[in-house]
Design an enzyme around this catalytic site. Structure first.
Site, PDB file in Angstrom:
ATOM      1  N   TRP A 158       0.804  -1.218   0.000  1.00 27.73           N
ATOM      2  CA  TRP A 158       0.000   0.000   0.000  1.00 27.73           C
ATOM      3  C   TRP A 158       0.837   1.268   0.000  1.00 27.73           C
ATOM      4  O   TRP A 158       0.294   2.361  -0.095  1.00 27.73           O
ATOM      5  CB  TRP A 158      -0.912   0.012   1.237  1.00 27.73           C
ATOM      6  N   LYS A 182      -2.733  -8.541  -7.375  1.00 29.09           N
ATOM      7  CA  LYS A 182      -3.522  -8.418  -6.141  1.00 29.09           C
ATOM      8  C   LYS A 182      -2.974  -7.232  -5.363  1.00 29.09           C
ATOM      9  O   LYS A 182      -1.913  -7.309  -4.749  1.00 29.09           O
ATOM     10  CB  LYS A 182      -3.382  -9.710  -5.309  1.00 29.09           C
ATOM     11  N   SER A 236       6.232  -7.033   3.311  1.00 33.00           N
ATOM     12  CA  SER A 236       7.021  -7.307   4.506  1.00 33.00           C
ATOM     13  C   SER A 236       7.821  -8.603   4.355  1.00 33.00           C
ATOM     14  O   SER A 236       7.436  -9.504   3.609  1.00 33.00           O
ATOM     15  CB  SER A 236       6.096  -7.408   5.711  1.00 33.00           C
ATOM     16  N   TYR A 246       4.490 -21.099   0.102  1.00 35.23           N
ATOM     17  CA  TYR A 246       3.402 -21.386  -0.847  1.00 35.23           C
ATOM     18  C   TYR A 246       3.967 -22.090  -2.086  1.00 35.23           C
ATOM     19  O   TYR A 246       3.397 -23.063  -2.579  1.00 35.23           O
ATOM     20  CB  TYR A 246       2.700 -20.108  -1.311  1.00 35.23           C
ATOM     21  N   GLU A 258      10.644  -8.450  -2.864  1.00 33.77           N
ATOM     22  CA  GLU A 258      11.233  -7.184  -2.439  1.00 33.77           C
ATOM     23  C   GLU A 258      10.670  -6.897  -1.055  1.00 33.77           C
ATOM     24  O   GLU A 258       9.460  -6.708  -0.914  1.00 33.77           O
ATOM     25  CB  GLU A 258      10.836  -6.046  -3.396  1.00 33.77           C
ATOM     26  N   CYS A 295      10.282   1.193   2.089  1.00 38.02           N
ATOM     27  CA  CYS A 295      11.151   0.052   2.396  1.00 38.02           C
ATOM     28  C   CYS A 295      12.613   0.465   2.473  1.00 38.02           C
ATOM     29  O   CYS A 295      13.377  -0.114   3.217  1.00 38.02           O
ATOM     30  CB  CYS A 295      10.971  -1.035   1.357  1.00 38.02           C
ATOM     31  N   LYS A 345       1.304   0.706  16.199  1.00 27.09           N
ATOM     32  CA  LYS A 345       2.585   0.007  16.132  1.00 27.09           C
ATOM     33  C   LYS A 345       3.744   1.014  16.161  1.00 27.09           C
ATOM     34  O   LYS A 345       4.716   0.838  16.902  1.00 27.09           O
ATOM     35  CB  LYS A 345       2.618  -0.829  14.833  1.00 27.09           C
ATOM     36  N   GLU A 394      12.153  -2.778  11.633  1.00 25.01           N
ATOM     37  CA  GLU A 394      11.614  -1.809  10.682  1.00 25.01           C
ATOM     38  C   GLU A 394      10.372  -1.168  11.304  1.00 25.01           C
ATOM     39  O   GLU A 394       9.410  -1.851  11.628  1.00 25.01           O
ATOM     40  CB  GLU A 394      11.226  -2.526   9.388  1.00 25.01           C
TER      41      GLU A 394
HETATM   42  P1  NAP Z   1       2.487  -6.888   3.738  1.00 22.12           P
HETATM   43  O1  NAP Z   1       1.595  -6.984   4.887  1.00 22.12           O
HETATM   44  O2  NAP Z   1       3.565  -7.858   3.574  1.00 22.12           O
HETATM   45  O3  NAP Z   1       1.545  -6.837   2.455  1.00 22.12           O
HETATM   46  C1  NAP Z   1       2.012  -6.837   1.148  1.00 22.12           C
HETATM   47  C2  NAP Z   1       1.007  -7.524   0.265  1.00 22.12           C
HETATM   48  O4  NAP Z   1       0.886  -8.880   0.675  1.00 22.12           O
HETATM   49  C3  NAP Z   1      -0.398  -6.933   0.365  1.00 22.12           C
HETATM   50  O5  NAP Z   1      -1.027  -7.012  -0.896  1.00 22.12           O
HETATM   51  C4  NAP Z   1      -1.056  -7.854   1.354  1.00 22.12           C
HETATM   52  O6  NAP Z   1      -2.453  -7.869   1.241  1.00 22.12           O
HETATM   53  C5  NAP Z   1      -0.480  -9.182   0.975  1.00 22.12           C
HETATM   54  N1  NAP Z   1      -0.530 -10.179   2.044  1.00 22.12           N
HETATM   55  C6  NAP Z   1      -0.653  -9.974   3.385  1.00 22.12           C
HETATM   56  N2  NAP Z   1      -0.672 -11.148   4.045  1.00 22.12           N
HETATM   57  C7  NAP Z   1      -0.574 -12.123   3.108  1.00 22.12           C
HETATM   58  C8  NAP Z   1      -0.546 -13.542   3.162  1.00 22.12           C
HETATM   59  N3  NAP Z   1      -0.600 -14.196   4.317  1.00 22.12           N
HETATM   60  N4  NAP Z   1      -0.431 -14.227   1.992  1.00 22.12           N
HETATM   61  C9  NAP Z   1      -0.359 -13.568   0.819  1.00 22.12           C
HETATM   62  N5  NAP Z   1      -0.397 -12.240   0.706  1.00 22.12           N
HETATM   63  C10 NAP Z   1      -0.498 -11.516   1.830  1.00 22.12           C
HETATM   64  O7  NAP Z   1       3.232  -5.504   3.655  1.00 22.12           O
HETATM   65  P2  NAP Z   1       2.560  -4.105   3.731  1.00 22.12           P
HETATM   66  O8  NAP Z   1       2.224  -3.955   5.166  1.00 22.12           O
HETATM   67  O9  NAP Z   1       1.504  -3.923   2.758  1.00 22.12           O
HETATM   68  O10 NAP Z   1       3.759  -3.155   3.240  1.00 22.12           O
HETATM   69  C11 NAP Z   1       4.800  -2.783   4.047  1.00 22.12           C
HETATM   70  C12 NAP Z   1       6.034  -3.642   3.836  1.00 22.12           C
HETATM   71  O11 NAP Z   1       6.436  -3.656   2.469  1.00 22.12           O
HETATM   72  C13 NAP Z   1       7.223  -3.132   4.583  1.00 22.12           C
HETATM   73  O12 NAP Z   1       7.832  -4.165   5.290  1.00 22.12           O
HETATM   74  C14 NAP Z   1       8.161  -2.599   3.498  1.00 22.12           C
HETATM   75  O13 NAP Z   1       9.499  -2.585   3.816  1.00 22.12           O
HETATM   76  C15 NAP Z   1       7.848  -3.468   2.371  1.00 22.12           C
HETATM   77  N6  NAP Z   1       8.171  -2.833   1.081  1.00 22.12           N
HETATM   78  C16 NAP Z   1       9.245  -3.267   0.389  1.00 22.12           C
HETATM   79  C17 NAP Z   1       9.603  -2.692  -0.818  1.00 22.12           C
HETATM   80  C18 NAP Z   1      10.786  -3.173  -1.597  1.00 22.12           C
HETATM   81  O14 NAP Z   1      10.872  -2.908  -2.779  1.00 22.12           O
HETATM   82  N7  NAP Z   1      11.702  -3.873  -1.007  1.00 22.12           N
HETATM   83  C19 NAP Z   1       8.808  -1.672  -1.349  1.00 22.12           C
HETATM   84  C20 NAP Z   1       7.707  -1.244  -0.619  1.00 22.12           C
HETATM   85  C21 NAP Z   1       7.398  -1.848   0.598  1.00 22.12           C
HETATM   86  P3  NAP Z   1      -3.366  -7.030   2.289  1.00 22.12           P
HETATM   87  O15 NAP Z   1      -2.795  -5.662   2.372  1.00 22.12           O
HETATM   88  O16 NAP Z   1      -4.653  -7.083   1.612  1.00 22.12           O
HETATM   89  O17 NAP Z   1      -3.252  -7.739   3.584  1.00 22.12           O
HETATM   90 MG    MG Z   2       0.129  -5.763   6.126  1.00 27.12          MG
END
Ligand code: NAP
Ligand code: MG
Length: 492
Positions: A158, A182, A236, A246, A258, A295, A345, A394
Site C-alpha cells: 500500500w 492483487k 514485509s 506457498y 522485495e 522500504c 505500532k 523496521e
Molecule cells: P504486507 O503486509 O507484507 O503486504 C504486502 C502484500 O501482501 C499486500 O497485498 C497484502 O495484502 C499481501 N498479504 C498480506 N498477508 C498475506 C498472506 N498471508 N499471503 C499472501 N499475501 C499476503 O506488507 P505491507 O504492510 O503492505 O507493506 C509494508 C512492507 O512492504 C514493509 O515491510 C516494506 O518494507 C515493504 N516494502 C518493500 C519494498 C521493496 O521494494 N523492497 C517496497 C515497498 C514496501 P493485504 O494488504 O490485503 O493484507
Molecule cells: Mg500488512
C-alpha cells in the site's frame, strides 16, 4: 482537484476484460487514513476469483494473443498505456492520496511521473534486447532464447500503490507474460483503474487482471495456485517468507521478493566539510519521505561523534519544512500512517525507544487527532545504540534513530549489523572513502552524498532478508520475467 470532480470509483475486480463482483458477492471498506472516513466498498476477491483470473490469464497466454505479438507491437500498446496514465495522472495521484494518505505533491511530482517513465522504458526495451548465440563449432548452432515465464502473479503493498504495481506490470507485460495483480486491501483503487486504462490502450482481454481482496485469502490463493508460473511480491519480510512456503507446497513457481529494510545513513567525520544544511535536508528526506513508510527509508543515522551535535542541530532546524497535514494540500509533506493499527505500532516503537534509553530530540507524539486521521509527528531519537529495538526493527513510520560512532570501521560494522540489506547512504567529502565504504556495505543500493534508489534503468532490490530471487527495475527486471531456453541445431 476537488474530490467531487473525480469520476465514480471503480471498485470491482477486473477479470478477462471486464468488471465483475467477487464470486461471494462480498465487499470490504476502504478508508481515508487522513480522516478515518470510508471512501468506498471494494469487491472482496477470494480463492474463486483468483482462480477465475488465473484461468483467464492462462487462456490469454496460451493462445498467444499477447506473447506472440511482435515485441514492437507490444511496445506500441504499452506506450499508449503510458500516455493514458500520463493523461489521467491527476486522477490516479488523487486516488493514491485519498486511500494511502500519501502527500499529493509526492504523487504528482514522484509516483506518477515515475510510473509513466517506467512503462515507457520497459516498452522501449521490449524490441531492443537481443538473445544470444552460443560459441559452437561449425557443425552446430546453439541459440539461447528468452521466453516469457507465462502467468505472473503480482502481490503489491500500500505504500506506493500504483508505482509498485507498475514496477511489476511494465517489465512482465513487456516480456510477453499475462498477469493477475492483487493490490493491498488498503489501496485497491488505482490498480483497478490502471487495468481499465490498459484495456483502453488496447491490451488484449485477459492479459492484465486485477483482483482486489485480503492478503490472507486472495494473496495466498495466488501464491498457492498450481497454474501460476511466477509470483512477484513487494511487502514485509514476514509475508515474503510465506510466498516461499506457498511455492514449495504447490508447484515450485518462481518467486521474487522485495522486502523490508533498516537502511543506514552514514555521515563520516569529513562530512563537516560538506554543506551540512544540504546533508541535513537529504537525511530528513531519506527518513521522512512517505511518512517513513518506505522500504528503503534511511531510518538509522550513523554519524561520526565529531559531527553528531552539529548535524542534529541542523536536522532540528530543518524539521519544520516537514509539514504534517491533509495529504490533499499541496504543501503537506507528511500524511497519516496507513491505518490505526499501524499508528499504534509506530507509537509502540517510540515508547520502546524511550524505555530503552534513547533520547527524543523532537516529535514522539500523535498530532492532529481531531482530524480523525492517524498522524504521527516526525520524530528524531539521539544517543541510541544499534542494539535497541528502534535500531533493529523496521518501524515504517517517521522515526529517525541517531547512533554515534568513533571510527570508519565502526561505522561499517554498525551499518551491516542488521538482518536487512536494502539501501544505504554515505556522506563524505572524499571519493576514495566513498567507494571504500560503498563497497563494504552489504546492501542493494548505495547513495553517495544523497538518498537514492537509482533510476528506472538500474536494478533495485535487497541483500540478506530484504529480498530474494531478483530485482525490480532495469534490464534485470525484464530478465526475471523470462525463462531461458537453449535450442541446439546440428548442422549437416
Ligand atoms: P504486507 O503486509 O507484507 O503486504 C504486502 C502484500 O501482501 C499486500 O497485498 C497484502 O495484502 C499481501 N498479504 C498480506 N498477508 C498475506 C498472506 N498471508 N499471503 C499472501 N499475501 C499476503 O506488507 P505491507 O504492510 O503492505 O507493506 C509494508 C512492507 O512492504 C514493509 O515491510 C516494506 O518494507 C515493504 N516494502 C518493500 C519494498 C521493496 O521494494 N523492497 C517496497 C515497498 C514496501 P493485504 O494488504 O490485503 O493484507
Ligand atoms: Mg500488512
Amino acid at each position: 482537484m476537488a474530490i467531487a470532480a473525480l469520476p465514480r470509483f471503480r471498485t470491482q475486480a477486473f477479470i478477462d476484460g471486464r468488471f465483475i463482483d467477487a464470486a461471494s458477492g462480498e465487499t470490504f471498506e476502504t478508508e481515508n487514513p487522513a480522516t478515518g472516513e470510508v471512501i468506498a466498498r471494494v469487491a472482496a476477491g477470494g480463492v474463486e476469483d483468483i482462480d477465475r483470473a488465473v484461468k483467464a490469464a492462462r487462456r490469454a497466454f496460451d493462445d498467444g494473443r499477447w506473447s506472440n505479438q511482435s515485441p514492437a507491437e507490444r511496445k506500441r500498446t504499452l506506450l499508449r498505456l503510458a500516455d493514458l496514465v500520463e493523461a489521467n495522472a491527476e486522477e490516479l495521484a488523487t486516488l493514491d492520496s485519498l486511500e494511502a494518505g500519501k502527500p499529493i505533491s509526492d504523487n504528482r511530482g514522484g509516483d506518477l511521473p515515475e510510473s509513466v517513465r517506467t512503462i515507457r522504458w520497459f516498452a522501449e526495451a521490449a524490441d531492443k534486447v537481443f538473445d544470444a548465440v552460443a560459441p559452437t563449432g561449425p557443425d552446430a548452432l546453439g541459440l539461447i532464447v528468452r521466453e516469457p515465464v507465462g502467468v505472473v502473479g503480482a502481490v503489491v503493498p500500500w505504500n506506493f500503490p500504483l508505482l509498485m504495481a507498475i514496477w511489476k506490470i511494465a517489465p512482465a507485460l513487456a516480456a510477453g507474460n499475462t498477469m493477475v495483480v492483487k493490490p493491498s486491501r488498503l489501496t485497491s483503487l488505482s490498480a483497478i483503474r490502471l487495468a481499465e486504462l490498459a484495456a483502453e490502450a488496447g491490451l488484449p482481454q485477459g492479459v492484465l487482471n486485477v483482483v482486489p481482496g485480503p492478503g490472507g485469502t486472495a494473496g495466498q490463493a495466488l501464491g498457492r495456485h498450481m497454474d501460476v508460473d511466477k509470483v512477484t511480491f513487494t511487502g514485509s519480510t514476514e509475508v515474503g517468507r510465506q510466498f516461499l512456503n506457498y511455492a514449495a507446497e504447490s508447484n515450485l513457481k518462481e518467486v521474487t521478493l522485495e522486502l523490508g529494510g533498516k537502511s543506514p545513513q552514514l555521515v563520516l567525520a569529513d562530512a563537516r566539510d560538506l554543506d551540512l544544511d544540504v546533508v541535513a535536508e537529504r537525511v530528513l528526506f531519506a527518513a521522512f519521505m512517505n511518512q517513513g513508510q518506505n522500504c528503503s527509508c534511511g531510518s538509522r543515522l550513523i554519524v561520526d561523534r565529531s559531527v553528531q551535535e552539529a548535524l542534529v542541530e541542523r536536522l532540528v532546524e530543518h524539521l519544520p519544512e516537514w509539514i504534517v497535514g491533509d495529504p490533499l494540500q499541496p504543501d503537506t509533506k507528511i500524511g497519516p500512517m496507513i491505518e490505526r493499527p499501524h499508528l499504534d505500532k509506530v507509537m509502540g516503537y517510540i515508547e520502546r525507544g524511550r524505555a530503552e534509553g534513547a533520547r527524543v530530540v523532537v516529535g514522539g507524539e500523535r498530532v492532529l487527532e481531531e482530524s480523525g486521521g492517524h498522524f504521527v509527528a516526525p520524530t528524531i531519537f539521539d544517543d541510541a545504540t544499534n542494539s535497541m529495538t528502534i535500531a533493529r526493527e523496521e518501524i515504517f513510520g517517521p522515526v529517525l534513530t541517531t547512533i554515534p560512532f568513533d571510527s570508519e570501521d565502526d561505522a561499517i560494522r554498525l551499518a551491516n549489523e542488521t538482518s536487512y540489506g536494502l539501501a544505504a547512504s554515505v556522506y563524505t567529502k572524499d571519493l576514495d572513502t566513498a567507494f571504500r565504504v560503498a563497497r563494504a556495505l552489504r546492501v542493494g543500493v548505495v547513495g553517495v552524498n544523497n538518498y537514492s534508489e537509482g533510476d528506472v534503468f538500474t536494478p533495485f532490490g535487497g541483500f540478506k532478508q530484504s529480498g530474494f530471487g531478483g530485482r525490480d527495475k532495469g534490464l534485470e527486471a525484464l530478465e526475471q520475467y523470462t525463462e531461458k531456453k537453449t535450442i541446439w541445431v546440428t548442422l549437416g
